[in-house]
Design a protein around this motif. Structure first.
Motif, mmCIF file in Angstrom:
data_model
loop_
_atom_site.group_PDB
_atom_site.id
_atom_site.type_symbol
_atom_site.label_atom_id
_atom_site.label_comp_id
_atom_site.label_asym_id
_atom_site.label_seq_id
_atom_site.Cartn_x
_atom_site.Cartn_y
_atom_site.Cartn_z
ATOM 1 N N TYR B 151 25.216 39.449 21.071
ATOM 2 C CA TYR B 151 24.950 38.270 21.904
ATOM 3 C C TYR B 151 25.181 38.601 23.376
ATOM 4 O O TYR B 151 24.346 38.320 24.242
ATOM 5 N N ASP B 155 22.495 38.731 26.269
ATOM 6 C CA ASP B 155 22.683 37.827 27.408
ATOM 7 C C ASP B 155 22.517 38.587 28.727
ATOM 8 O O ASP B 155 21.796 38.155 29.626
ATOM 9 N N PRO B 171 17.974 37.650 18.211
ATOM 10 C CA PRO B 171 17.932 36.561 19.199
ATOM 11 C C PRO B 171 19.340 35.964 19.359
ATOM 12 O O PRO B 171 20.143 36.028 18.432
ATOM 13 N N LEU B 172 19.599 35.378 20.529
ATOM 14 C CA LEU B 172 20.935 34.818 20.801
ATOM 15 C C LEU B 172 21.377 33.869 19.690
ATOM 16 O O LEU B 172 22.510 33.925 19.216
ATOM 17 N N GLU B 173 20.468 33.018 19.290
ATOM 18 C CA GLU B 173 20.824 32.009 18.281
ATOM 19 C C GLU B 173 21.172 32.659 16.940
ATOM 20 O O GLU B 173 22.045 32.179 16.226
ATOM 21 N N THR B 174 20.476 33.745 16.609
ATOM 22 C CA THR B 174 20.753 34.438 15.345
ATOM 23 C C THR B 174 22.146 35.049 15.384
ATOM 24 O O THR B 174 22.920 34.941 14.422
ATOM 25 N N HIS B 232 33.726 20.671 18.515
ATOM 26 C CA HIS B 232 33.314 20.329 19.893
ATOM 27 C C HIS B 232 31.911 20.837 20.227
ATOM 28 O O HIS B 232 31.454 20.678 21.358
ATOM 29 N N TRP B 234 30.783 23.712 20.884
ATOM 30 C CA TRP B 234 30.656 24.687 21.968
ATOM 31 C C TRP B 234 29.778 25.833 21.504
ATOM 32 O O TRP B 234 29.786 26.198 20.335
ATOM 33 N N ARG B 235 29.064 26.420 22.478
ATOM 34 C CA ARG B 235 28.213 27.576 22.187
ATOM 35 C C ARG B 235 28.328 28.547 23.362
ATOM 36 O O ARG B 235 29.155 28.374 24.229
ATOM 37 N N GLY B 236 27.489 29.545 23.341
ATOM 38 C CA GLY B 236 27.306 30.356 24.545
ATOM 39 C C GLY B 236 28.193 31.570 24.680
ATOM 40 O O GLY B 236 28.935 31.947 23.783
ATOM 41 N N ARG B 237 28.100 32.156 25.870
ATOM 42 C CA ARG B 237 28.699 33.451 26.171
ATOM 43 C C ARG B 237 30.214 33.444 26.036
ATOM 44 O O ARG B 237 30.797 34.360 25.456
ATOM 45 N N ARG B 238 30.859 32.414 26.590
ATOM 46 C CA ARG B 238 32.327 32.407 26.605
ATOM 47 C C ARG B 238 32.897 32.399 25.201
ATOM 48 O O ARG B 238 33.939 33.003 24.927
#
Lengths: 437, 268
Positions: B151, B155, B171-174, B232, B234-238
């Protein structure tokens, strides 16, 4: 004396003729039946297929007299469309035998397409064959040729990378969105601007299963029109920012003179999104999205230059793959040539079989007349033995004939010798030169 | 038998090293992918040889989890299994390029680390279960780490517009989905493993184990991840960095388990 068939092709395409001329010689689906009937009605032409797309109008035909038949195809194009033959002549290319075979294979493999390796041509080749088969103008040879072309076209796209990657701005945008999200079905798309680029992008997105579309435009009616076409929802231009929180993909192509999506404006939206990736495609010039937006976490921004770069890269990759596809085309052309050559001795093989079968029947009749004590079962056994023997005796020569024909063509010298050896009448004489294919 | 065991383990290491190199090469030179399927063979042969080593150890009376070399080999085998699973799920070379070197390193740790036996372990079903559950959870966390790295790399490639390498990454979502599932499975196993371990230690009346704080920190990290991800949304890089931190703690916990002094303090 029976003459043997040749494959011929004639037509014009995006390389040989300008679009103004191409559109005049294009065959509408409703005209195809009449056109095919007209072609096969011309002297020396026994089979015909018409391949007509926006970039080409081509005729493929079988003939026993290639030279007059090729000329007839050219005059047919002019006659059928009511054009001056002199005007058409410089733009028409003509191919015979190996040239015609190779040309169709290159067309099916996408080597002759305007966009190298594009896949639509394969469906069009299939459609051309189906059209001719429907009218009854595609015989065994053209049918085999087109089937092989279709198989080759598929192989070229599966075994090589000739068909890989986006070639337009809109498809490159969707390609990139897929690398971010994987499957696009179920994603929400916000489109800002209702121009042609937005529409093209939405077509590609719809092909990928996107169903949730929101369109914003300064002229609401245009937004409504585009949204209706794609089963989406139209909103007022000023309301688009409110949908940035829920959208996965934003396609922006408004004609705004300044940035309409800024980093400062997007920050509060991103807090709401909690890290959910936001994919923004800015295909407007001047750009709709501030460059600083690309620096924000979990936002992926691509402008028109990025998308052009993607297309250029794929174009270069396809050009590299064209060499590998050319090898496939060459190999298949040789195989089909061999098939066609082998087919040229079919009358000779048939004659040989008929002659031996007749001899077999004659001897059987004579022998069985003498063997009066045989039971019906024994008679059947003798008949079976004789017929099996005949088939086995013929198997070697027939295979050899086909192999020889595939290697050397049905040359008059050696087929004449075969006739003398097997005591055949002076039947069909080949007219193929030995090195034609 | 000992010679056979050393031979099998050494050959396994060579095989796993080759597999790791081929998997990494497959990621960096995708055009060679067709010629690099030997990585799978390397992994399969290495795993089989590790299994031979394990059986040899087992027949010497240590049991499959009877010493820390064996524990490492079991972990390496589980990682190989996880690699196979992740490779099938995402079908991109990036995940394998992370997991294959990890598998080799764990097997190497087994060969170079302590070979002291754990006599109390032999016959203790609960402690065996504790270790096996923890190791399986670690393998799941390794998959989550590989997904998180994929990921983060994807990114950065997207941000820097280095798009030519993107098709070789999920893919990011995968990656996000794979990481979430792996953590969910791993967390459940780890929680049960921790409870069993705690009960066993309490029953035996053993003293403080320096492995406990990092193990609890690992559990807390993954719990925080699941709460943020599931409750919550939450998703993403962090959130991916949380998975990297979680596996760093897994590494620390595992390394402490390999310390000979720690072994002596705990069991002798």
């Amino acid at each position: 004396m029976t003459e043997l068939p040749h494959i011929i092709a004639a037509g014009l395409n995006h390389r040989s003729a300008p679009v103004e001329l191409r559109e005049q010689v294009a065959f509408r689906p409703t005209e195809l039946e009449d056109a095919l009937t007209d072609v096969v009605g011309r002297p020396h032409i026994s089979e015909a297929v018409i391949l007509s797309t926006c970039n080409r109008s081509e005729l493929y035909a079988m003939t026993t007299r290639p030279e007059p038949a090729v000329a007839a195809l050219g005059s047919f194009l002019a006659d059928f469309h009511g054009l001056d033959p002199a005007e058409l002549e410089p733009h028409v290319y003509r191919q015979v035998d190996a040239g015609a075979i190779r040309h169709l294979f290159e067309v099916a493999a996408g080597l002759d397409s305007m966009v190298l390796g594009e896949g639509q041509i394969l469906a069009q080749v299939k459609q051309a064959l189906a059209g001719a088969a429907g009218v009854g103008t595609a015989g065994a040879c053209l049918n085999e040729l087109f089937q092989r072309a279709l198989r080759l076209g598929k192989q070229a796209r599966t075994d090589t990378e000739i068909g890989r990657g986006a070639m337009s701005i809109s498809s490159a945008a969707v390609d990139l969105a897929r690398t971010t999200f994987g499957e696009l079905a179920g994603r929400e798309v916000l489109v800002v601007g209702a121009g042609e680029m937005s529409r093209q992008t939405l077509i590609h997105l719809r092909d990928q299963g996107v169903r949730s579309v929101i369109v914003a435009n300064r002229t609401y009616d245009h937004a409504h029109e585009l949204a209706t076409e794609f089963g989406g929802q139209a909103i007022r231009f000023d309301d688009f920012a409110a949908h940035l929180g829920s959208a996965d993909i934003v396609v922006s192509s408004s004609a705004a003179p300044h940035a309409i999506i800024t980093a400062d404006g997007l920050r509060p939206v991103l807090a709401e999104r909690r890290g959910r990736p936001l994919f923004i495609v800015d295909i407007a010039v001047p750009r709709d999205v501030e460059a600083a937006v690309a620096e924000l976490d979990d936002v992926y921004l691509f402008d028109i230059d990025d998308l052009n770069g993607v297309c250029d890269r794929y174009r270069a990759e396809r050009a590299r793959e064209a060499q590998a596809v050319a090898h496939l085309v060459e190999a298949e052309a040789v195989r089909f040539g061999a098939w066609l050559q082998a087919r040229a001795v079919t009358p000779l093989v048939t004659e040989l079989r008929e002659r031996h079968e007749a001899l077999c029947e004659q001897e059987l009749e004579r022998g069985l007349r003498r063997l009066t004590d045989l039971t019906p079962a024994q008679r059947q056994q003798v008949e079976r033995m004789m017929r099996d023997y005949t088939h086995k005796v013929l198997h070697g020569p027939v295979t050899g004939l086909r192999e020889l024909a595939a290697e050397r063509g049905a040359g008059r010298d050696w087929t004449g010798l075969v006739r003398r050896l097997f005591g055949l009448r002076n039947g069909p004489q080949p007219i193929h030169g030995e090195d034609e294919l | 038998m000992t010679r056979l065991c050393v031979l099998a383990e050494s050959a396994a290491l060579v095989s796993l090293l080759l597999a790791a190199l081929l998997y990494v090469l497959r990621f960096h030179r995708p055009e060679l992918q067709g010629r690099l399927t030997w990585g799978r063979w390397g992994l399969a042969i290495g795993s089989a040889l590790l299994a031979v080593g394990l059986v040899s150890h087992g027949t010497r009376g240590n049991g499959p989890l009877g010493d820390f070399a064996n524990v490492s080999f079991v972990f390496a085998l589980l990682l190989a299994l996880a690699l196979w699973w992740a490779d099938r799920r995402a079908a991109r070379p990036a995940l394998a390029a992370t997991l294959a070197p990890l598998t080799f390193l764990v097997a190497l740790a087994g060969l170079l680390g302590s070979s002291r036996t754990l006599p109390e372990l032999h016959g203790s079903l609960w402690l065996n279960a504790h270790i096996l559950l923890a190791l399986t959870a670690y393998a799941c966390f390794a998959v989550a780490l590989a997904a998180a790295i994929s990921y983060l790399v994807a990114d950065q490639l997207l941000k820097r517009k280095h798009l030519e390498r993107l098709p070789h990454l999920p893919p990011l979502e995968t990656s996000d989905r794979l990481g979430r599932r792996a953590v969910l499975i791993g967390w459940c196993l780890f929680t049960v493993g921790l409870l069993i371990g705690a009960l066993t230690v309490y029953t035996w009346g053993a003293g403080f184990d320096p492995k406990i704080p990092p193990a609890l920190a690992t559990w807390t990290t993954y719990t925080v991840y699941l709460v943020l991800r599931h409750l919550h949304r939450w998703r993403g890089r962090r959130l991916q960095w949380l998975l990297v931190l979680g596996f760093a703690l897994v590494g620390l916990t595992f390394a402490l388990g390999h310390s000979p002094e720690q072994l002596q303090r705990r069991f002798f």
